[in-house]
Design a protein around this motif. Structure first.
Motif, PDB file in Angstrom:
ATOM      1  N   MET A 186       0.816  -1.221   0.000  1.00 52.01           N
ATOM      2  CA  MET A 186       0.000   0.000   0.000  1.00 52.01           C
ATOM      3  C   MET A 186       0.845   1.265   0.000  1.00 52.01           C
ATOM      4  O   MET A 186       0.554   2.225  -0.729  1.00 52.01           O
ATOM      5  CB  MET A 186      -0.943  -0.001   1.211  1.00 52.01           C
ATOM      6  N   ALA A 187       1.903   1.294   0.817  1.00 55.11           N
ATOM      7  CA  ALA A 187       2.729   2.511   0.909  1.00 55.11           C
ATOM      8  C   ALA A 187       3.442   2.777  -0.414  1.00 55.11           C
ATOM      9  O   ALA A 187       3.466   3.913  -0.912  1.00 55.11           O
ATOM     10  CB  ALA A 187       3.732   2.372   2.043  1.00 55.11           C
ATOM     11  N   ALA A 188       4.007   1.735  -1.014  1.00 53.86           N
ATOM     12  CA  ALA A 188       4.774   1.919  -2.256  1.00 53.86           C
ATOM     13  C   ALA A 188       3.850   2.308  -3.408  1.00 53.86           C
ATOM     14  O   ALA A 188       4.161   3.228  -4.187  1.00 53.86           O
ATOM     15  CB  ALA A 188       5.537   0.636  -2.599  1.00 53.86           C
ATOM     16  N   LEU A 199      -4.843  10.280  -7.004  1.00 50.32           N
ATOM     17  CA  LEU A 199      -5.407   9.936  -5.690  1.00 50.32           C
ATOM     18  C   LEU A 199      -5.600   8.420  -5.580  1.00 50.32           C
ATOM     19  O   LEU A 199      -5.858   7.746  -6.581  1.00 50.32           O
ATOM     20  CB  LEU A 199      -6.760  10.630  -5.497  1.00 50.32           C
ATOM     21  N   THR A 200      -5.486   7.903  -4.344  1.00 49.09           N
ATOM     22  CA  THR A 200      -5.670   6.462  -4.152  1.00 49.09           C
ATOM     23  C   THR A 200      -6.911   6.171  -3.315  1.00 49.09           C
ATOM     24  O   THR A 200      -7.167   6.823  -2.303  1.00 49.09           O
ATOM     25  CB  THR A 200      -4.462   5.832  -3.434  1.00 49.09           C
ATOM     26  N   VAL A 201      -7.668   5.177  -3.755  1.00 51.36           N
ATOM     27  CA  VAL A 201      -8.821   4.667  -3.015  1.00 51.36           C
ATOM     28  C   VAL A 201      -8.558   3.182  -2.759  1.00 51.36           C
ATOM     29  O   VAL A 201      -8.381   2.411  -3.699  1.00 51.36           O
ATOM     30  CB  VAL A 201     -10.124   4.828  -3.826  1.00 51.36           C
ATOM     31  N   TRP A 202      -8.495   2.810  -1.482  1.00 55.02           N
ATOM     32  CA  TRP A 202      -8.190   1.423  -1.113  1.00 55.02           C
ATOM     33  C   TRP A 202      -9.412   0.735  -0.545  1.00 55.02           C
ATOM     34  O   TRP A 202     -10.090   1.280   0.324  1.00 55.02           O
ATOM     35  CB  TRP A 202      -7.069   1.392  -0.069  1.00 55.02           C
ATOM     36  N   ASP A 203      -9.679  -0.475  -1.016  1.00 57.78           N
ATOM     37  CA  ASP A 203     -10.725  -1.314  -0.434  1.00 57.78           C
ATOM     38  C   ASP A 203     -10.042  -2.321   0.487  1.00 57.78           C
ATOM     39  O   ASP A 203      -9.195  -3.107   0.042  1.00 57.78           O
ATOM     40  CB  ASP A 203     -11.502  -2.019  -1.553  1.00 57.78           C
ATOM     41  N   LEU A 204     -10.425  -2.281   1.766  1.00 56.26           N
ATOM     42  CA  LEU A 204      -9.790  -3.127   2.788  1.00 56.26           C
ATOM     43  C   LEU A 204     -10.663  -4.321   3.160  1.00 56.26           C
ATOM     44  O   LEU A 204     -10.517  -4.885   4.250  1.00 56.26           O
ATOM     45  CB  LEU A 204      -9.498  -2.285   4.038  1.00 56.26           C
ATOM     46  N   ALA A 205     -11.570  -4.732   2.247  1.00 56.41           N
ATOM     47  CA  ALA A 205     -12.518  -5.811   2.570  1.00 56.41           C
ATOM     48  C   ALA A 205     -11.802  -7.063   3.064  1.00 56.41           C
ATOM     49  O   ALA A 205     -12.268  -7.726   3.990  1.00 56.41           O
ATOM     50  CB  ALA A 205     -13.384  -6.137   1.357  1.00 56.41           C
ATOM     51  N   HIS A 206     -10.677  -7.399   2.456  1.00 50.57           N
ATOM     52  CA  HIS A 206      -9.953  -8.621   2.844  1.00 50.57           C
ATOM     53  C   HIS A 206      -8.706  -8.303   3.668  1.00 50.57           C
ATOM     54  O   HIS A 206      -7.813  -9.146   3.779  1.00 50.57           O
ATOM     55  CB  HIS A 206      -9.600  -9.442   1.602  1.00 50.57           C
ATOM     56  N   ALA A 218       0.916   5.051   5.175  1.00 50.03           N
ATOM     57  CA  ALA A 218       0.964   4.923   3.714  1.00 50.03           C
ATOM     58  C   ALA A 218       0.531   6.222   3.022  1.00 50.03           C
ATOM     59  O   ALA A 218       0.636   6.332   1.808  1.00 50.03           O
ATOM     60  CB  ALA A 218       0.064   3.775   3.250  1.00 50.03           C
ATOM     61  N   LYS A 219       0.015   7.197   3.805  1.00 49.88           N
ATOM     62  CA  LYS A 219      -0.503   8.454   3.257  1.00 49.88           C
ATOM     63  C   LYS A 219      -1.598   8.213   2.219  1.00 49.88           C
ATOM     64  O   LYS A 219      -1.723   8.933   1.218  1.00 49.88           O
ATOM     65  CB  LYS A 219       0.621   9.294   2.640  1.00 49.88           C
TER      66      LYS A 219
END
Ligand code: PLP
Length: 429
Positions: A186-188, A199-206, A218-219
């Motif tokens: 995620m950070a890299a 811009l980053t959008v992360w899905d943390l479902a798993h 990770a900003k």
């Protein structure tokens, strides 16, 4: 040296997290390897839900909004989830579904991109994601792209780095892939996206409750995640949403309902967004479901005194390493492939096996033996049919791994998966 059942029993005996399993009443005869789809019910949930229903709802009725803190519940549960994902207090709300929350954060991110376009000229017209991302994420992004005259570009993971260009507005990724269990750095990835103004959008479902996550470190810009998988919140549990505090007050999301208003009980005709993440709430929230979700999140927080997510992660890797090794030792020659990365840094908390034929039926035959995993269909191309096994370190032990591989071996050797009853497709796979 091959691994024996006794070795696995010794690993359980030496496991400092073993006691956490007592937080669940796992049905007898079941080895539950599907906590990545619907987590096991916390033993505390029935009494807590009954209390909300009979005392809070049944007796105290409308007073419960104040008396039992109902109104604060989305933020209260959100604060607990925040501890698991590297977010601060007041930065997360538990609300709505993952799909709906994705709509909100993608919309807010698009607002930011439009506002930041040089001279008001929008040059960034792409959202990038993975072709094998969870379909609902892609559907939501596709619909928004249509509405905004943008393009959704779907790539394989190895194509992403070179696609981060000045035409891209948003990179939307699921941190741990639902099909393969492959995990992004995620950070890299976030740093690479930011270097190009994306811009980053992360899905943390798993990820939430399964692997350590550090959104702040990770900003990251935006994140959503699921309550009913590794957080054990129950079927259809509220999901969660996080927005980097740097962005949270810049815009509000389009589902601007009264629960996101600065003063909902002022009942003003115009919308004034609440400060911070509260504006990501829409309408009245489901209290019974939030109470069950809180029980689930508490089962993960119970690991905090035992080393927290780092300790859960170490156990999860030991479980998935063992599963991979035992499958390769004991089920060789049966046409199984490995879709999950061997590299620890690239693996979530599940193992996915491929097989050209019979993947669905093998999973059904295993379920009939009490080993509950699931099946995910391939696309007929490079993404093959998958037998998926989730390893929730809160309640799965090393002996469970041994027995599940033993059942898999017997199902393959006997050919029992070819029986017609295992080849009939159910609505939910
Ligand atoms: C499970 C999952 C979802 C589920 O979305 P809902 O809105 O809760 O149905 C979304 N995205 C990913 C990546 C998932 O794994």
């Amino acid at each position: 040296m091959t691994t024996t059942l006794q070795d696995c029993q010794a690993l359980d005996a030496a496991d400092p997290l073993r006691g956490l399993r007592a937080q669940f009443n796992i049905p007898a005869g079941t080895i539950y390897l599907d906590g990545n789809s619907l987590g096991v019910m916390p033993a505390s949930a029935p009494a807590r839900v009954a209390e909300v229903v009979t005392r809070e709802w049944g007796t105290d009725l409308i007073q419960s909004w104040n008396k039992h803190g109902w109104f604060q519940m989305p933020g209260q549960v959100g604060d607990k989830i925040a501890r698991l994902i590297g977010a601060g207090a007041g930065e997360v709300v538990a609300t709505d579904s993952t799909s709906v929350n994705l709509f909100k954060v993608l919309s807010a991110a698009l607002n930011m991109v439009q506002a930041d376009a040089p001279n008001g000229q929008l040059t960034r017209k792409r959202i990038i994601s993975e072709r094998s991302n969870f379909p609902t994420d892609l559907y939501i992004a596709e619909a928004l792209c249509k509405q905004h005259g943008m393009e959704l570009v779907l790539l394989e993971p190895e194509e992403i780095a070179s696609a981060l260009t000045a035409e891209v507005a948003i990179l939307m990724l699921t941190h741990v892939n639902y099909r393969t269990g492959a995990m992004h750095d995620m950070a890299a990835v976030t740093a690479a996206a930011h270097a190009e103004g994306i811009l980053t959008v992360w899905d943390l479902a798993h990820s939430a409750g399964a692997v350590p996550v550090d959104l702040t470190g990770a900003k990251a810009d935006f994140a959503v995640g699921c309550g009913y998988k590794y957080l054990n919140g129950g079927p259809g549990a509220p999901a969660f949403v996080w927005v980097n505090p740097l962005h949270a007050n810049r815009f509000w999301q389009p589902l601007a309902g009264w629960w996101g208003h600065a003063a909902p009980f002022a009942f003003t005709p115009d919308y004034q967004p609440a400060p911070g993440i509260t504006r990501y709430q829409c309408g009245t929230q489901p209290m019974i479901s939030l109470a069950a979700l809180e029980c689930g999140v508490d089962t993960v927080l119970a690991a905090e005194t035992l080393g927290g997510m780092a300790a859960l992660r170490a156990k999860s890797l030991a479980l998935t390493d063992l599963f991979i090794r035992l499958v390769e030792e004991r089920c060789a020659g049966h046409g199984l492939g490995l879709a999950t990365p061997r590299e620890h840094a690239q693996r979530g908390s599940q193992v996915c096996l491929t097989r050209d034929e019979g993947a669905y039926a093998i999973v059904q035959a295993l379920i009939a033996r009490g080993v509950v995993g699931d099946f995910r269909a391939g696309d007929g191309g490079i993404h093959k049919d998958i037998l998926r096994f989730g390893f929730t370190p809160l309640y799965i032990g090393f002996e469970d791994v041994w027995h599940s591989v033993e059942h898999l071996k017997q199902v393959l050797e006997s050919g029992e998966w070819q029986r017609p009853e295992f080849n009939r497709k159910h609505a939910v796979t």
